[in-house]
Motif scaffolding. Structure first.
Motif, short mmCIF file in Angstrom:
data_model
loop_
_atom_site.label_atom_id
_atom_site.label_comp_id
_atom_site.label_asym_id
_atom_site.label_seq_id
_atom_site.Cartn_x
_atom_site.Cartn_y
_atom_site.Cartn_z
N THR A 51 -2.25 4.40 7.72
CA THR A 51 -2.67 2.95 7.43
C THR A 51 -2.23 2.29 8.60
O THR A 51 -1.48 2.57 9.04
CB THR A 51 -2.22 2.40 6.01
OG1 THR A 51 -3.03 1.17 5.90
CG2 THR A 51 -0.82 2.27 6.10
N LEU A 89 -6.62 3.89 -5.98
CA LEU A 89 -5.39 4.81 -6.49
C LEU A 89 -4.56 4.44 -7.55
O LEU A 89 -4.35 5.30 -8.47
CB LEU A 89 -4.75 5.34 -5.15
CG LEU A 89 -5.14 5.94 -3.88
CD1 LEU A 89 -4.08 6.12 -2.83
CD2 LEU A 89 -5.49 7.09 -4.26
N VAL A 106 2.36 2.02 -3.44
CA VAL A 106 1.47 2.65 -4.24
C VAL A 106 1.47 4.10 -4.05
O VAL A 106 1.55 4.85 -4.96
CB VAL A 106 -0.02 2.11 -4.26
CG1 VAL A 106 -0.98 2.89 -5.04
CG2 VAL A 106 0.18 0.59 -4.54
N VAL A 107 1.29 4.48 -2.89
CA VAL A 107 1.37 5.91 -2.62
C VAL A 107 2.69 6.72 -2.89
O VAL A 107 2.55 7.82 -3.44
CB VAL A 107 1.12 5.97 -1.17
CG1 VAL A 107 1.16 7.55 -0.65
CG2 VAL A 107 -0.56 5.59 -0.78
N ARG A 159 -5.04 -3.38 0.89
CA ARG A 159 -4.80 -2.91 -0.72
C ARG A 159 -6.11 -2.43 -1.55
O ARG A 159 -6.03 -2.09 -2.62
CB ARG A 159 -4.14 -4.08 -1.39
CG ARG A 159 -2.59 -4.63 -1.02
CD ARG A 159 -2.18 -5.63 -1.85
NE ARG A 159 -1.12 -6.27 -1.22
CZ ARG A 159 -0.10 -7.13 -1.74
NH1 ARG A 159 0.03 -6.95 -3.21
NH2 ARG A 159 0.79 -7.94 -1.12
N GLN A 181 0.75 -1.08 0.03
CA GLN A 181 0.09 -0.03 0.03
C GLN A 181 0.76 1.21 0.10
O GLN A 181 0.58 2.35 -0.78
CB GLN A 181 -1.10 0.19 1.23
CG GLN A 181 -2.05 -0.98 1.33
CD GLN A 181 -2.74 -1.19 2.60
OE1 GLN A 181 -3.83 -1.75 2.49
NE2 GLN A 181 -2.32 -0.49 3.58
N THR A 240 -5.66 1.32 -2.06
CA THR A 240 -4.77 1.69 -2.90
C THR A 240 -4.75 1.06 -4.36
O THR A 240 -4.27 1.62 -5.19
CB THR A 240 -3.33 1.28 -2.37
OG1 THR A 240 -3.26 -0.10 -1.85
CG2 THR A 240 -2.84 2.17 -1.00
N TYR A 270 -0.69 9.88 4.33
CA TYR A 270 -1.11 8.66 4.17
C TYR A 270 -0.80 7.78 5.60
O TYR A 270 -0.04 7.74 6.04
CB TYR A 270 -0.51 7.86 2.93
CG TYR A 270 -0.91 6.52 2.88
CD1 TYR A 270 -2.22 6.48 2.53
CD2 TYR A 270 -0.02 5.49 3.03
CE1 TYR A 270 -2.94 5.09 2.22
CE2 TYR A 270 -0.79 3.99 2.86
CZ TYR A 270 -2.03 3.99 2.61
OH TYR A 270 -2.49 2.73 2.49
N ASP A 303 -6.54 5.00 5.59
CA ASP A 303 -6.78 3.65 4.98
C ASP A 303 -6.87 2.66 6.06
O ASP A 303 -5.75 2.10 6.17
CB ASP A 303 -5.54 3.51 3.74
CG ASP A 303 -5.85 2.05 3.29
OD1 ASP A 303 -6.94 1.44 3.40
OD2 ASP A 303 -4.92 1.90 2.09
#
Length: 374
Positions: free
Chosen positions: A97, A196, A43-44, A190, A40, A193, A95, A147
């Motif tokens: 999470t 995203l 991805v960010v 996930r 995750q 993301t 972000y 998230d």
């Protein structure tokens, strides 16, 4: 911001708060969870801090120097980050999470390694505290992504926490909080993301049509609606700004918090003309491939014509009239005339070595006036 452009002077900071260490379940389950959290974060960081972004759009990632095991660890990290002191010319992306907790009441907590489920008030971190610190800073562009499970519960909590927020900041549609679902949602690893990543992939596709250096919030949500797959992705909820400011964030201005991963090279045309002229791919097609009878390595030849129409348009640009109407049947070349006018009036395009041979073969009699950008 002016002319739909994001100033290059904006400082950009990506703050990642990712909790992946929990002493529960089997060793294999713990390993899978850590890998999922890592994916995750990847991805960010690929979107906001990836090597594909130029220096004027890339965010600087900030991670805790050690795993966040306790409330003290997270508070110490946030003190070092000093989010409340962010300046007006700074864009913040945060972000968050990890496991979320939603005990009785309206609060949402971020569960840490040392959190005791029977004592969330003292051993888990109140997520709204982190979000409020960012929204109450001086930064005019903030994106917070939460998230975790039950993150939608933050909506009501934020409205309570932010009652004292200055009215000018309450009116900003550029302070945005997104959550992975509503107050009851327990999204899979996930899932947020994945949404995203799908938006990222869509914008990277040349056919998407998004060429500006940054997306607007309107564009972001349009793409999200297009690519969203309920079987694979979390239902992304907008927790802030309030509905009175614009629930769907219908803002057309590009956001410094949304660097466009599919940004095309607009250095070919000056910024003021980049949205009405051709992109480099289109220029290659129309100026080099389609418009010429060239052989390999030959500058080719060009059709001539429409001199009267082009001259009329050139005269309009040089005159004092406020409007001109270009009419014609579908496919008659209206857009081609306008694109030619815009492109040939741009000094940066005319000076580009790749196109100079073709520009030189155009008739000087039908050249528009070269207009430098102010």
């Amino acid at each position: 911001m002016t002319d739909g452009q994001v100033p290059a002077t904006f400082r950009r900071r990506l703050v990642v708060v990712a909790i992946s260490e929990y002493d529960e379940g089997t060793t294999a389950a713990q390993t899978r969870f850590r890998a999922g959290i890592g994916a995750q974060v990847a991805v960010v960081e690929d979107w906001w801090g990836g090597a594909a972004l130029d220096d004027e759009r890339r965010f600087t990632p900030s991670h805790p120097p050690k795993p966040l095991q306790s409330v003290h660890d997270l508070r110490a990290f946030l003190i070092d980050e000093d989010l409340v002191s962010a300046h007006e010319d700074e864009a913040l992306v945060i972000y968050i999470t990890g496991h979320g907790l939603a005990p009785q009441g309206a609060q949402h907590f971020l569960r840490l390694t040392d959190t005791r489920l029977e004592r969330p008030l003292s051993t888990a971190f109140p997520t709204a505290e982190l979000v409020t610190a960012a929204l109450d800073s001086r930064a005019e562009h903030v994106l917070v992504m939460v998230d975790s499970c039950f993150s939608g519960r933050l909506e009501e909590e934020l409205h309570t926490h932010l009652k004292a927020l200055h009215p000018d900041r309450k009116a900003l549609h550029t302070l945005v909080v997104l959550a992975a679902g509503n107050e009851e949602s327990t999204p899979r690893l996930r899932a947020f993301t994945s949404a995203l990543a799908a938006v990222h992939a869509h914008c990277t596709d040349e056919a998407s049509g998004y060429a500006r250096s940054h997306l607007s919030w309107e564009e972001f949500h349009t793409v999200l609606d297009t690519v969203w797959d309920p079987a694979e992705m979390a239902d992304v909820h907008v927790l802030w700004p309030p509905s009175s400011v614009g629930r769907r964030l219908a803002a057309s201005e590009p956001s410094p918090c949304l660097p466009n991963p599919g940004h095309t090279d607009t250095t070919l045309l000056e910024d003021a003309r980049s949205q009405v002229g051709w992109t480099r791919a289109e220029l290659d097609y129309y100026w080099i491939t389609r418009a010429t009878g060239q052989m390999s390595g030959d500058a080719g030849w060009y059709f001539t014509g429409r001199a009267t129409l082009i001259s009329e348009m050139n005269d309009f640009l040089a005159g004092d009239d406020s409007a001109i109407i270009v009419t014609g049947q579908a496919g008659s070349g209206k857009s081609a005339l306008l694109a030619r006018l815009v492109t040939l009036s741009d000094p940066r395009f005319r000076a580009d070595p790749a196109y100079r041979p073709y520009v030189c073969r155009c008739s000087r009699k039908t050249d528009p006036q070269v207009i430098p950008q102010n």
